[in-house]
Scaffold this active site. Structure first.
Site, PDB file in Angstrom:
ATOM      1  CG  HIS A  80     -26.727 -70.493  71.216  1.00 22.04           C
ATOM      2  ND1 HIS A  80     -26.073 -69.797  70.233  1.00 22.04           N
ATOM      3  CD2 HIS A  80     -28.005 -70.634  70.795  1.00 22.04           C
ATOM      4  CE1 HIS A  80     -26.924 -69.545  69.251  1.00 22.04           C
ATOM      5  NE2 HIS A  80     -28.098 -70.038  69.565  1.00 22.04           N
ATOM      6  CG  ASP A 139     -32.103 -82.184  73.103  1.00 24.11           C
ATOM      7  OD1 ASP A 139     -31.799 -83.332  72.768  1.00 24.11           O
ATOM      8  OD2 ASP A 139     -32.711 -81.911  74.154  1.00 24.11           O
ATOM      9  CD  GLU A 255     -33.866 -85.343  74.914  1.00 26.66           C
ATOM     10  OE1 GLU A 255     -34.784 -84.491  74.945  1.00 26.66           O
ATOM     11  OE2 GLU A 255     -32.718 -85.088  74.483  1.00 26.66           O
TER      12      GLU A 255
HETATM   13  C1  FAD Z   1     -31.426 -73.460  72.358  1.00 30.19           C
HETATM   14  C2  FAD Z   1     -30.334 -74.159  73.114  1.00 30.19           C
HETATM   15  C3  FAD Z   1     -30.336 -75.533  73.201  1.00 30.19           C
HETATM   16  C4  FAD Z   1     -29.330 -76.195  73.892  1.00 30.19           C
HETATM   17  N1  FAD Z   1     -29.366 -77.556  73.933  1.00 30.19           N
HETATM   18  C5  FAD Z   1     -28.393 -78.213  74.583  1.00 30.19           C
HETATM   19  C6  FAD Z   1     -28.381 -79.627  74.627  1.00 30.19           C
HETATM   20  O1  FAD Z   1     -29.275 -80.283  74.115  1.00 30.19           O
HETATM   21  N2  FAD Z   1     -27.374 -80.246  75.282  1.00 30.19           N
HETATM   22  C7  FAD Z   1     -26.370 -79.544  75.877  1.00 30.19           C
HETATM   23  O2  FAD Z   1     -25.470 -80.146  76.434  1.00 30.19           O
HETATM   24  N3  FAD Z   1     -26.360 -78.213  75.856  1.00 30.19           N
HETATM   25  C8  FAD Z   1     -27.349 -77.539  75.233  1.00 30.19           C
HETATM   26  N4  FAD Z   1     -27.347 -76.177  75.225  1.00 30.19           N
HETATM   27  C9  FAD Z   1     -26.306 -75.481  75.970  1.00 30.19           C
HETATM   28  C10 FAD Z   1     -25.077 -75.326  75.093  1.00 30.19           C
HETATM   29  O3  FAD Z   1     -24.448 -76.552  74.916  1.00 30.19           O
HETATM   30  C11 FAD Z   1     -24.070 -74.431  75.754  1.00 30.19           C
HETATM   31  O4  FAD Z   1     -24.690 -73.215  76.045  1.00 30.19           O
HETATM   32  C12 FAD Z   1     -22.866 -74.251  74.848  1.00 30.19           C
HETATM   33  O5  FAD Z   1     -21.840 -73.728  75.592  1.00 30.19           O
HETATM   34  C13 FAD Z   1     -23.221 -73.321  73.748  1.00 30.19           C
HETATM   35  O6  FAD Z   1     -22.252 -73.411  72.746  1.00 30.19           O
HETATM   36  P1  FAD Z   1     -21.761 -72.105  72.060  1.00 30.19           P
HETATM   37  O7  FAD Z   1     -20.975 -72.520  70.896  1.00 30.19           O
HETATM   38  O8  FAD Z   1     -22.851 -71.148  71.798  1.00 30.19           O
HETATM   39  O9  FAD Z   1     -20.787 -71.586  73.227  1.00 30.19           O
HETATM   40  P2  FAD Z   1     -20.601 -70.145  73.830  1.00 30.19           P
HETATM   41  O10 FAD Z   1     -21.826 -69.730  74.541  1.00 30.19           O
HETATM   42  O11 FAD Z   1     -20.067 -69.238  72.808  1.00 30.19           O
HETATM   43  O12 FAD Z   1     -19.456 -70.472  74.893  1.00 30.19           O
HETATM   44  C14 FAD Z   1     -19.726 -71.302  76.009  1.00 30.19           C
HETATM   45  C15 FAD Z   1     -18.483 -71.415  76.895  1.00 30.19           C
HETATM   46  O13 FAD Z   1     -17.477 -72.123  76.195  1.00 30.19           O
HETATM   47  C16 FAD Z   1     -16.340 -71.316  75.992  1.00 30.19           C
HETATM   48  N5  FAD Z   1     -15.887 -71.616  74.643  1.00 30.19           N
HETATM   49  C17 FAD Z   1     -16.511 -71.376  73.468  1.00 30.19           C
HETATM   50  N6  FAD Z   1     -15.796 -71.879  72.458  1.00 30.19           N
HETATM   51  C18 FAD Z   1     -14.712 -72.446  73.006  1.00 30.19           C
HETATM   52  C19 FAD Z   1     -13.589 -73.141  72.486  1.00 30.19           C
HETATM   53  N7  FAD Z   1     -13.438 -73.362  71.173  1.00 30.19           N
HETATM   54  N8  FAD Z   1     -12.652 -73.592  73.354  1.00 30.19           N
HETATM   55  C20 FAD Z   1     -12.775 -73.394  74.686  1.00 30.19           C
HETATM   56  N9  FAD Z   1     -13.808 -72.743  75.231  1.00 30.19           N
HETATM   57  C21 FAD Z   1     -14.759 -72.282  74.400  1.00 30.19           C
HETATM   58  C22 FAD Z   1     -16.811 -69.888  76.197  1.00 30.19           C
HETATM   59  O14 FAD Z   1     -15.770 -69.036  76.625  1.00 30.19           O
HETATM   60  C23 FAD Z   1     -17.872 -70.072  77.256  1.00 30.19           C
HETATM   61  O15 FAD Z   1     -17.293 -70.185  78.536  1.00 30.19           O
HETATM   62  C24 FAD Z   1     -28.327 -75.473  74.547  1.00 30.19           C
HETATM   63  C25 FAD Z   1     -28.326 -74.088  74.498  1.00 30.19           C
HETATM   64  C26 FAD Z   1     -29.325 -73.424  73.787  1.00 30.19           C
HETATM   65  C27 FAD Z   1     -29.329 -71.935  73.766  1.00 30.19           C
END
Ligand code: FAD
Length: 494
Positions: A80, A139, A255
């Protein structure tokens, strides 16, 4: 430009025949590993790897470390990210969703231990079965624990409990050297603090231990509308500060978002009420003088937990508590909306919108989001420049957040970067559109974001981009190794 697909360099490719794991190594089915929620940067890795164990994850990193071709590794949580942070051009992408497990431990200090690839929604459900929950939440719950900790995990509870990273007690990590380490604020603390908000640069979280508190069964969820940004920010700051002196019990969630002052269901008033019947209450605006001039309204969104059933409180006393708090606030009295919902429904509130947006094809479209941290001292100037001097009067198709938090609640020494201010705001433009050609091209939206940032810089407004949603930084990579052709191609985008 609909998306950027970066080419692979065949001469860098390895057969991966020396990587012996029980899990899967996919060399051809790479679509998932080459994309993310942002959907405007696509970089193809050599392989998408699903380790069967933490040892296999460590073996994969050892393998990359030993390679002589500059092989990079990226952990992928739920993908994400916005701008390719979990992608590895010609490298290895590790699917963290393949390592799962959640254990709730109740005791003097209660906590949950969750594998890095677990989604928050599953962590929440497991904890609620025991009547507990982590105190602070993003969120959106369909992101992984490990991915969230690389950023911060910010939401409406951050003002009270800090971001998610402030509630981590211990981490299990595989470092860039392929070493397995346990770290906490007292043991291996350098690694622990580096990992929190570390953008995946210091290692891979395989397990996180997160503090638990008693969970409420339900909450009162309230939205209040303002026509004056000064009153809106003043009241938000008043509410987040109630807890600092412990003088008074305030709300549990705060918020706020900016709303176009029109009857548009997506960008305007339609964002505020909980039912369509409540829309007619906006008729009151016709009798308010400021309506003619201000193209925006402001919605303060708060929630109050019902106490747990052990100390049952009647609906009547919840009304009294909320009304006492609302009496301090300067919102338009006719424009307050509230409902009582189960705690799970409240925390998972974005999911219903996700389902709707998926049906419309908007979830799958490009999302050049812009997300900033802004010191309190600059928030009104930012509002003037960002909202009144640009073409945001038609909205961005999704939420335009503006809400404050307290620096004191953020864990100190962590990698995450925030403004030098006791109170700072999260300001975000969460753009949702139809995919092109029906909707705008990502390139145009990226330009709009860049124009906004340029305007803010010229007006000397200080801000920090919050990396999960940043559009300026090219994708993170776990280690320093980068394939130069990938960087070159990316620099033409950002
Ligand atoms: C619809 C939506 C709502 C969101 N709402 C919020 C919110 O309310 N608050 C907020 O803070 N953020 C929010 N985000 C942002 C979100 O927290 C970040 O994009 C987060 O990184 C997504 O998590 P993911 O598991 O999809 O990570 P990914 O996109 O898969 O990875 C993100 C980063 O973390 C690294 N990574 C992934 N897993 C690990 C691991 N286990 N160890 C070390 N590194 C790792 C990846 O290499 C990359 O650099 C939102 C994003 C979206 C799309």
């Amino acid at each position: 430009m609909d998306s950027i697909i970066l080419p692979s360099m065949d001469n860098n490719k390895l057969p991966l025949s020396n990587l012996h794991i029980q899990g899967s190594i996919s060399l051809s089915n790479l679509a998932l590993a080459s994309s993310d929620f942002g959907n405007f940067i696509h970089r193809s890795p050599q392989a998408f790897i699903q380790p069967a164990s933490v040892d296999e994850l460590a073996a994969t990193i050892h393998y990359a470390e030993a390679s002589s071709s500059g092989l990079t590794v990226a952990a992928r949580g739920n993908g994400h990210s916005i701008s390719g942070q979990a992608q590895a051009c010609d490298g290895l992408v590790i699917d963290m969703r393949s390592l799962r497990g959640i254990e709730v431990c109740l005791g003097e200090v209660s906590y949950v231990e969750a594998c890095g690839g677990e989604l928050w929604i599953d962590v929440l459900k497991a904890c609620l079965r025991e009547g507990y929950a982590p105190p602070s939440w993003p969120d959106y719950l369909y992101i992984t624990v490990g991915g969230t900790l690389q950023n911060a995990g910010v939401g409406g509870q951050t003002f009270k409990y800090g971001p998610v990273i402030s509630n981590v007690l211990q981490l299990e990590v595989v470092t860039g050297r392929g070493e397995f380490c346990t770290c906490s604020p007292t043991s291996n603390k350098e690694l622990f603090f580096a990992m929190l908000g570390g953008l995946g640069q210091f290692g891979i979280v395989t397990k996180a231990r997160i503090l638990l508190v008693r969970a409420p069964e339900k909450v009162r969820w309230i939205r209040m509308v303002y026509d004056d940004v000064g009153k809106f920010t003043r009241d938000q700051e008043l509410l987040i500060n109630l807890h600092v002196d412990n003088a008074e019990e305030g709300f549990d969630y705060v918020e706020g978002f900016v709303v176009c002052n029109t009857d548009d269901p997506v960008n305007g008033w339609g964002q505020v009420p909980f039912t369509s019947a409540e829309m007619q209450r906006f008729d009151v605006l016709a009798s308010l003088p400021p309506r003619t001039t201000n193209p925006f309204l402001y919605c303060l969104e708060v929630a109050k937990h019902y106490p747990s059933s052990l100390h049952a409180q009647s609906r009547h006393s919840m009304d009294e508590v909320v009304e006492a708090l609302q009496r301090k606030l300067g919102y338009i009295p006719e424009l307050t909306f509230n409902r009582d919902v189960a705690y799970l429904e409240f925390l998972n509130r974005v999911h219903a919108q996700e389902q709707m947006l998926r049906e419309l094809g908007m979830w799958q479209a490009p999302h050049p989001w812009l997300c900033l941290f802004v010191p309190k001292s600059d928030i009104l100037a930012l509002h003037k420049v960002m909202f009144l001097q640009t073409n945001l009067t038609n909205g961005v198709g999704g939420p335009m957040h503006m809400y404050p938090m307290l620096k004191i609640k953020w864990i100190s020494h962590a990698s995450v970067v925030t403004p030098e201010a006791e109170v700072f705001y999260l300001v975000s433009l969460l753009r949702f559109n139809f995919p092109p050609p029906r909707g705008p091209k990502a390139e145009r939206l990226l330009l709009e974001n860049n124009n906004i940032l340029g305007l803010l810089q010229r007006a000397n407004i200080s801000f920090k981009t919050f990396d999960p949603l940043a559009i300026l930084a090219p994708g993170q990579s776990i280690f320093a190794r980068q394939n130069s052709h990938c960087l070159k191609a990316l620099s033409s985008v950002t």
